[in-house]
Scaffold this motif. Structure first.
Motif, PDB file in Angstrom:
ATOM      1  N   LEU A 127       0.818  -1.210   0.000  1.00  0.00           N
ATOM      2  CA  LEU A 127       0.000   0.000   0.000  1.00  0.00           C
ATOM      3  C   LEU A 127       0.852   1.261   0.000  1.00  0.00           C
ATOM      4  CD1 LEU A 127      -2.052  -2.214   0.711  1.00  0.00           C
ATOM      5  CD2 LEU A 127      -3.225  -0.527   2.087  1.00  0.00           C
ATOM      6  N   LYS A 128       2.087   1.156   0.468  1.00  0.00           N
ATOM      7  CA  LYS A 128       2.999   2.311   0.443  1.00  0.00           C
ATOM      8  C   LYS A 128       3.234   2.763  -0.990  1.00  0.00           C
ATOM      9  CE  LYS A 128       5.342   0.779   4.624  1.00  0.00           C
ATOM     10  NZ  LYS A 128       6.544   0.116   5.146  1.00  0.00           N
ATOM     11  N   GLU A 129       3.377   1.811  -1.896  1.00  0.00           N
ATOM     12  CA  GLU A 129       3.589   2.126  -3.312  1.00  0.00           C
ATOM     13  C   GLU A 129       2.285   2.522  -3.995  1.00  0.00           C
ATOM     14  OE1 GLU A 129       4.610  -0.200  -7.480  1.00  0.00           O
ATOM     15  OE2 GLU A 129       5.312  -1.081  -5.609  1.00  0.00           O
ATOM     16  N   ILE A 130       1.215   1.823  -3.678  1.00  0.00           N
ATOM     17  CA  ILE A 130      -0.057   2.032  -4.377  1.00  0.00           C
ATOM     18  C   ILE A 130      -0.780   3.281  -3.887  1.00  0.00           C
ATOM     19  CG2 ILE A 130      -2.329   1.018  -4.835  1.00  0.00           C
ATOM     20  CD1 ILE A 130      -0.914  -1.756  -4.506  1.00  0.00           C
ATOM     21  N   ASN A 131      -0.779   3.513  -2.582  1.00  0.00           N
ATOM     22  CA  ASN A 131      -1.457   4.650  -1.961  1.00  0.00           C
ATOM     23  C   ASN A 131      -2.908   4.786  -2.448  1.00  0.00           C
ATOM     24  OD1 ASN A 131      -1.675   6.808  -0.212  1.00  0.00           O
ATOM     25  ND2 ASN A 131      -0.943   8.284  -1.722  1.00  0.00           N
ATOM     26  N   PRO A 132      -3.735   3.780  -2.170  1.00  0.00           N
ATOM     27  CA  PRO A 132      -5.109   3.804  -2.678  1.00  0.00           C
ATOM     28  C   PRO A 132      -6.003   4.791  -1.930  1.00  0.00           C
ATOM     29  CG  PRO A 132      -4.814   1.947  -1.219  1.00  0.00           C
ATOM     30  CD  PRO A 132      -3.462   2.597  -1.366  1.00  0.00           C
ATOM     31  N   ASP A 133      -6.999   5.292  -2.646  1.00  0.00           N
ATOM     32  CA  ASP A 133      -8.033   6.125  -2.031  1.00  0.00           C
ATOM     33  C   ASP A 133      -9.162   5.247  -1.498  1.00  0.00           C
ATOM     34  OD1 ASP A 133      -6.959   8.802  -2.774  1.00  0.00           O
ATOM     35  OD2 ASP A 133      -7.253   8.009  -4.803  1.00  0.00           O
ATOM     36  N   ILE A 134      -9.407   4.150  -2.212  1.00  0.00           N
ATOM     37  CA  ILE A 134     -10.490   3.229  -1.858  1.00  0.00           C
ATOM     38  C   ILE A 134      -9.962   1.804  -1.972  1.00  0.00           C
ATOM     39  CG2 ILE A 134     -12.790   2.367  -2.496  1.00  0.00           C
ATOM     40  CD1 ILE A 134     -13.325   5.136  -3.737  1.00  0.00           C
ATOM     41  N   ILE A 135     -10.285   0.984  -0.989  1.00  0.00           N
ATOM     42  CA  ILE A 135      -9.988  -0.448  -1.046  1.00  0.00           C
ATOM     43  C   ILE A 135     -11.324  -1.166  -1.131  1.00  0.00           C
ATOM     44  CG2 ILE A 135      -9.018  -2.433   0.170  1.00  0.00           C
ATOM     45  CD1 ILE A 135      -7.020  -0.471   1.466  1.00  0.00           C
ATOM     46  N   VAL A 136     -11.470  -1.969  -2.169  1.00  0.00           N
ATOM     47  CA  VAL A 136     -12.728  -2.671  -2.400  1.00  0.00           C
ATOM     48  C   VAL A 136     -12.563  -4.140  -2.026  1.00  0.00           C
ATOM     49  CG1 VAL A 136     -14.460  -3.304  -4.116  1.00  0.00           C
ATOM     50  CG2 VAL A 136     -13.336  -1.081  -4.256  1.00  0.00           C
ATOM     51  N   LEU A 137     -13.478  -4.619  -1.196  1.00  0.00           N
ATOM     52  CA  LEU A 137     -13.497  -6.024  -0.792  1.00  0.00           C
ATOM     53  C   LEU A 137     -14.657  -6.731  -1.477  1.00  0.00           C
ATOM     54  CD1 LEU A 137     -13.013  -5.630   3.068  1.00  0.00           C
ATOM     55  CD2 LEU A 137     -11.253  -6.086   1.345  1.00  0.00           C
ATOM     56  N   GLY A 138     -14.438  -7.972  -1.827  1.00  0.00           N
ATOM     57  CA  GLY A 138     -15.502  -8.784  -2.404  1.00  0.00           C
ATOM     58  C   GLY A 138     -16.420  -9.332  -1.323  1.00  0.00           C
ATOM     59  N   HIS A 139     -17.553  -9.827  -1.741  1.00  0.00           N
ATOM     60  CA  HIS A 139     -18.563 -10.334  -0.804  1.00  0.00           C
ATOM     61  C   HIS A 139     -18.041 -11.475   0.064  1.00  0.00           C
ATOM     62  CE1 HIS A 139     -19.656 -14.229  -2.694  1.00  0.00           C
ATOM     63  NE2 HIS A 139     -19.059 -13.670  -3.720  1.00  0.00           N
ATOM     64  N   ASP A 140     -17.077 -12.235  -0.443  1.00  0.00           N
ATOM     65  CA  ASP A 140     -16.610 -13.421   0.278  1.00  0.00           C
ATOM     66  C   ASP A 140     -15.228 -13.250   0.910  1.00  0.00           C
ATOM     67  OD1 ASP A 140     -15.198 -13.315  -2.093  1.00  0.00           O
ATOM     68  OD2 ASP A 140     -15.406 -15.446  -2.542  1.00  0.00           O
ATOM     69  N   GLN A 141     -14.707 -12.044   0.899  1.00  0.00           N
ATOM     70  CA  GLN A 141     -13.395 -11.840   1.510  1.00  0.00           C
ATOM     71  C   GLN A 141     -13.542 -11.731   3.021  1.00  0.00           C
ATOM     72  OE1 GLN A 141     -12.116  -8.674  -1.278  1.00  0.00           O
ATOM     73  NE2 GLN A 141     -10.348  -9.991  -1.621  1.00  0.00           N
ATOM     74  N   PHE A 142     -12.610 -12.341   3.737  1.00  0.00           N
ATOM     75  CA  PHE A 142     -12.760 -12.539   5.173  1.00  0.00           C
ATOM     76  C   PHE A 142     -12.447 -11.319   6.027  1.00  0.00           C
ATOM     77  CE2 PHE A 142      -8.397 -13.553   4.241  1.00  0.00           C
ATOM     78  CZ  PHE A 142      -7.685 -13.097   5.337  1.00  0.00           C
ATOM     79  N   PHE A 143     -11.985 -10.230   5.456  1.00  0.00           N
ATOM     80  CA  PHE A 143     -11.644  -9.041   6.238  1.00  0.00           C
ATOM     81  C   PHE A 143     -12.882  -8.404   6.854  1.00  0.00           C
ATOM     82  CE2 PHE A 143      -8.267  -9.159   2.997  1.00  0.00           C
ATOM     83  CZ  PHE A 143      -7.148  -9.124   3.810  1.00  0.00           C
ATOM     84  N   ASP A 144     -12.739  -7.918   8.079  1.00  0.00           N
ATOM     85  CA  ASP A 144     -13.762  -7.107   8.720  1.00  0.00           C
ATOM     86  C   ASP A 144     -13.499  -5.668   8.283  1.00  0.00           C
ATOM     87  OD1 ASP A 144     -14.239  -5.184  11.243  1.00  0.00           O
ATOM     88  OD2 ASP A 144     -15.752  -6.773  11.218  1.00  0.00           O
ATOM     89  N   THR A 145     -14.477  -5.027   7.666  1.00  0.00           N
ATOM     90  CA  THR A 145     -14.301  -3.691   7.103  1.00  0.00           C
ATOM     91  C   THR A 145     -13.840  -2.679   8.146  1.00  0.00           C
ATOM     92  OG1 THR A 145     -16.026  -4.198   5.495  1.00  0.00           O
ATOM     93  CG2 THR A 145     -15.451  -1.898   5.751  1.00  0.00           C
TER      94      THR A 145
END
Length: 143
Positions: free
Chosen positions: A79-97
Motif C-alpha cells: 500500500l505504500k507504493e499504491i497509496n489507494p483512495d479506496i480499497i474494495v473487498l468482495g462479498h466473500d473476503q474474510f476481512f472485517d471492514t
C-alpha cells in the motif's frame, strides 16, 4: 484521480472474478489489484494456479491498470507504493471492514474500505465449485 485497490487470490479465474473487478473499477479512475502470494494464503486451501500465473491473468484484464503480487510478510507493505483512495473487498473476503479501516489508519493510510455485497450468480462462479466439478467429473486420483 481516484485510485482503487482490489485484492484477492484469483485462483481458477471465473465470471465472478470479472464481475468483482468491474465493480471495483466503478469506484474510481484507476484500478490496482494485489494478487495474494501463495505463502500468505492461510485462510483456505492453497491455490491450484501458481502466483506468477495468477498475476499474468489478472494483468491481462482491460479493467485493471496495474496488477502486483502482494507482500510475503506484511499485507500492508504494498500500500505504500499504491497509496489507494479506496480499497474494495468482495462479498466473500474474510476481512472485517471496520477492523481493516482501523488498521489502515494506525499505519497512516486514509483509504476508505468498501465491500461489494453483490455477487454474480452462476453455476461455476466460485473456484471451489470449479474444483468440486472437476473432482466429480474426473475423480480424485486421476490426472
Amino acid at each position: 484521480m481516484t485510485r482503487v485497490l482490489a485484492t484477492g487470490t484469483f485462483d481458477l479465474l471465473h465470471p465472478g472474478h470479472v464481475f468483482f473487478l468491474r465493480q471495483a473499477r466503478s469506484f474510481g479512475d484507476e484500478l490496482y489489484v494485489l494478487v495474494a502470494r501463495d505463502s500468505m494464503i492461510k485462510h483456505k486451501a492453497q491455490p491450484i494456479v501458481p502466483e506468477g500465473q495468477r498475476l499474468k491473468m489478472i494483468s491481462a484484464f482491460g479493467v485493471v491498470d496495474k496488477a502486483l503480487l502482494g507482500s510475503e510478510s506484511d499485507i500492508f507493505e504494498p500500500l505504500k507504493e499504491i497509496n489507494p483512495d479506496i480499497i474494495v473487498l468482495g462479498h466473500d473476503q474474510f476481512f472485517d471492514t471496520g477492523e481493516l479501516e482501523k488498521n489502515l489508519g494506525e499505519r497512516g493510510f486514509k483509504a476508505k474500505v468498501v465491500r461489494i455485497d453483490d455477487a454474480m450468480k452462476c453455476e461455476l462462479c466460485s473456484s471451489g465449485r470449479i474444483i468440486k466439478r472437476v473432482l466429480e467429473r474426473y475423480g480424485q486420483n486421476e490426472e
